[in-house]
Design an enzyme around this catalytic site. Structure first.
Site, PDB file in Angstrom:
ATOM      1  N   LYS A  10      -5.531  12.618  70.651  1.00  0.00           N
ATOM      2  CA  LYS A  10      -5.450  13.414  69.413  1.00  0.00           C
ATOM      3  C   LYS A  10      -4.296  12.936  68.550  1.00  0.00           C
ATOM      4  CE  LYS A  10      -1.586  15.941  70.561  1.00  0.00           C
ATOM      5  NZ  LYS A  10      -0.311  15.952  69.868  1.00  0.00           N
ATOM      6  N   ASP A 137      -2.161  21.908  74.271  1.00  0.00           N
ATOM      7  CA  ASP A 137      -3.094  20.987  73.601  1.00  0.00           C
ATOM      8  C   ASP A 137      -4.482  20.973  74.245  1.00  0.00           C
ATOM      9  OD1 ASP A 137      -1.370  20.136  71.627  1.00  0.00           O
ATOM     10  OD2 ASP A 137      -0.682  18.369  72.731  1.00  0.00           O
TER      11      ASP A 137
HETATM   12  P1  ATP Z   1       2.195  16.758  75.337  1.00  0.00           P
HETATM   13  O1  ATP Z   1       2.711  16.632  73.935  1.00  0.00           O
HETATM   14  O2  ATP Z   1       1.091  17.781  75.481  1.00  0.00           O
HETATM   15  O3  ATP Z   1       3.266  16.880  76.388  1.00  0.00           O
HETATM   16  P2  ATP Z   1       1.807  13.904  75.463  1.00  0.00           P
HETATM   17  O4  ATP Z   1       0.676  13.253  74.772  1.00  0.00           O
HETATM   18  O5  ATP Z   1       3.141  13.716  74.810  1.00  0.00           O
HETATM   19  O6  ATP Z   1       1.425  15.416  75.621  1.00  0.00           O
HETATM   20  P3  ATP Z   1       0.859  13.145  78.084  1.00  0.00           P
HETATM   21  O7  ATP Z   1       0.425  11.721  78.040  1.00  0.00           O
HETATM   22  O8  ATP Z   1      -0.197  14.174  78.089  1.00  0.00           O
HETATM   23  O9  ATP Z   1       1.919  13.388  76.922  1.00  0.00           O
HETATM   24  O10 ATP Z   1       1.823  13.301  79.364  1.00  0.00           O
HETATM   25  C1  ATP Z   1       2.791  14.275  79.423  1.00  0.00           C
HETATM   26  C2  ATP Z   1       3.232  14.457  80.868  1.00  0.00           C
HETATM   27  O11 ATP Z   1       2.139  14.911  81.641  1.00  0.00           O
HETATM   28  C3  ATP Z   1       3.729  13.193  81.560  1.00  0.00           C
HETATM   29  O12 ATP Z   1       4.959  13.513  82.158  1.00  0.00           O
HETATM   30  C4  ATP Z   1       2.725  12.892  82.668  1.00  0.00           C
HETATM   31  O13 ATP Z   1       3.328  12.452  83.850  1.00  0.00           O
HETATM   32  C5  ATP Z   1       2.057  14.231  82.893  1.00  0.00           C
HETATM   33  N1  ATP Z   1       0.611  14.125  83.216  1.00  0.00           N
HETATM   34  C6  ATP Z   1      -0.021  14.891  84.094  1.00  0.00           C
HETATM   35  N2  ATP Z   1      -1.335  14.559  84.150  1.00  0.00           N
HETATM   36  C7  ATP Z   1      -1.521  13.547  83.301  1.00  0.00           C
HETATM   37  C8  ATP Z   1      -2.671  12.789  82.939  1.00  0.00           C
HETATM   38  N3  ATP Z   1      -3.876  12.994  83.471  1.00  0.00           N
HETATM   39  N4  ATP Z   1      -2.502  11.843  81.994  1.00  0.00           N
HETATM   40  C9  ATP Z   1      -1.280  11.650  81.428  1.00  0.00           C
HETATM   41  N5  ATP Z   1      -0.176  12.331  81.756  1.00  0.00           N
HETATM   42  C10 ATP Z   1      -0.272  13.287  82.685  1.00  0.00           C
END
Ligand code: ATP
Length: 286
Positions: A10, A137
């Protein structure tokens, strides 16, 4: 039984927060869209065991209860008293901790997939509410279509599809902790975004108005710590993107271009500057 779900990333076209709830969580007012950069989530039900097994092709992601995909399966298993186990295999394409909702989208893919495999017949609204327990999210990712997102992330109002455009996405090396950025929001100093204008622009298919009104109130907070975000943003604009901003709590920056040739130019220019760069279009459900 098995199913393969696409889990798109997203972007936040507009991100604002009108106030903080008593428990410290922000109320959100955002326009989000899904893009054609996606993880693939293969889900297979297991008989004779209630175990949830998560496998990923990424060396540093948790494969236990810390994985958001695991939490999605556990939530459905518990709430609907399902005895079957499940094997979830995630092919990771979305950069991690980037502000692109990769983990949330994997969790939403598991909710959608298991809703079918376990014949739970839950509506998108019900799946979104369950998803909110996992991450703010997840509700949006259950829909994965351009939408106004309010509440704590659970109120999803789908908007029209975006007009034809391209996104150039650049992820700086920094890894950002969303909770730490959220804690730093100063509600006395926030410069609020015109989220309504972005919704109107999308409804009218007006790219000029869309790009003129985009914005993210978290950008000054994250870019204060990682000035590279602003450097990338300026580079995108100077190479011809119509608008550029940070997504979510960052550090990913995206630029908007209407012409493919212009987007390619921005993409090529950024590649010399940043290791992870993508050129993608909006995700289409059809
Ligand atoms: P948000 O802003 O919702 O935190 P983001 O896009 O910045 O999301 P993600 O890639 O979703 O970040 O990862 C955030 C954290 O979630 C990381 O610390 C990661 O280790 C953990 N995590 C748990 N499950 C997953 C997954 N299936 N894919 C990616 N990260 C994951």
């Amino acid at each position: 039984m098995e199913i393969l779900e696409k889990a798109p990333a997203k972007l936040n076209l507009s991100l604002d927060t009108p106030f903080r709830h008593q428990d410290g969580e922000p109320e959100w007012n955002m326009v989000m869209t899904a893009i054609d950069l996606a993880d693939y989530v293969h889900i297979e039900t297991l008989d004779n065991t209630s175990e949830i097994i998560v496998e990923t092709d990424s060396g540093f992601l948790p494969d236990d209860q810390r994985n958001l995909a695991y939490q999605a399966a556990k939530t459905l298993q518990q709430d609907f008293n399902v005895k079957q186990g499940v094997r979830i295999t995630i092919t990771k394409k979305i950069p991690v901790s980037a502000g692109m909702g990769g983990g949330s989208s994997d969790a939403a893919a598991v909710l959608r997939g298991l809703n079918q495999l376990w014949q739970l017949n839950l509506s998108k609204e019900q799946l979104a509410l369950l998803g909110l327990k996992i991450d703010s999210d997840v509700p949006f990712c259950v829909y994965s279509q351009t939408a106004l997102v309010t509440g704590r992330g659970e109120k999803i109002t789908p908007l029209k599809s975006l007009p034809a455009l391209w996104f150039v996405i650049a992820k700086p090396k920094a890894s950002v902790s969303t909770p730490s950025i959220i804690r730093q929001i100063d509600y006395n100093r926030i410069i609020h975004q015109d989220v309504d204008a972005v919704c109107q622009a999308i409804l009218n298919g007006d790219i000029e108005k869309l790009t003129a009104n985009m914005g993210n109130v978290l950008e000054p907070i994250t870019s204060h710590k990682y000035p590279e975000i602003l450097r990338i943003k300026n580079k995108m604009i100077s190479f011809g993107a119509q608008a550029a901003q940070m997504s979510g709590s960052g550090p990913t920056v995206f630029g908007v271009c209407t012409k493919y040739s212009r987007a390619q130019h921005v993409y090529n220019a950024l590649r010399g500057f940043c290791q992870e760069v993508y050129l993608v279009c909006p995700f289409s459900l059809h």
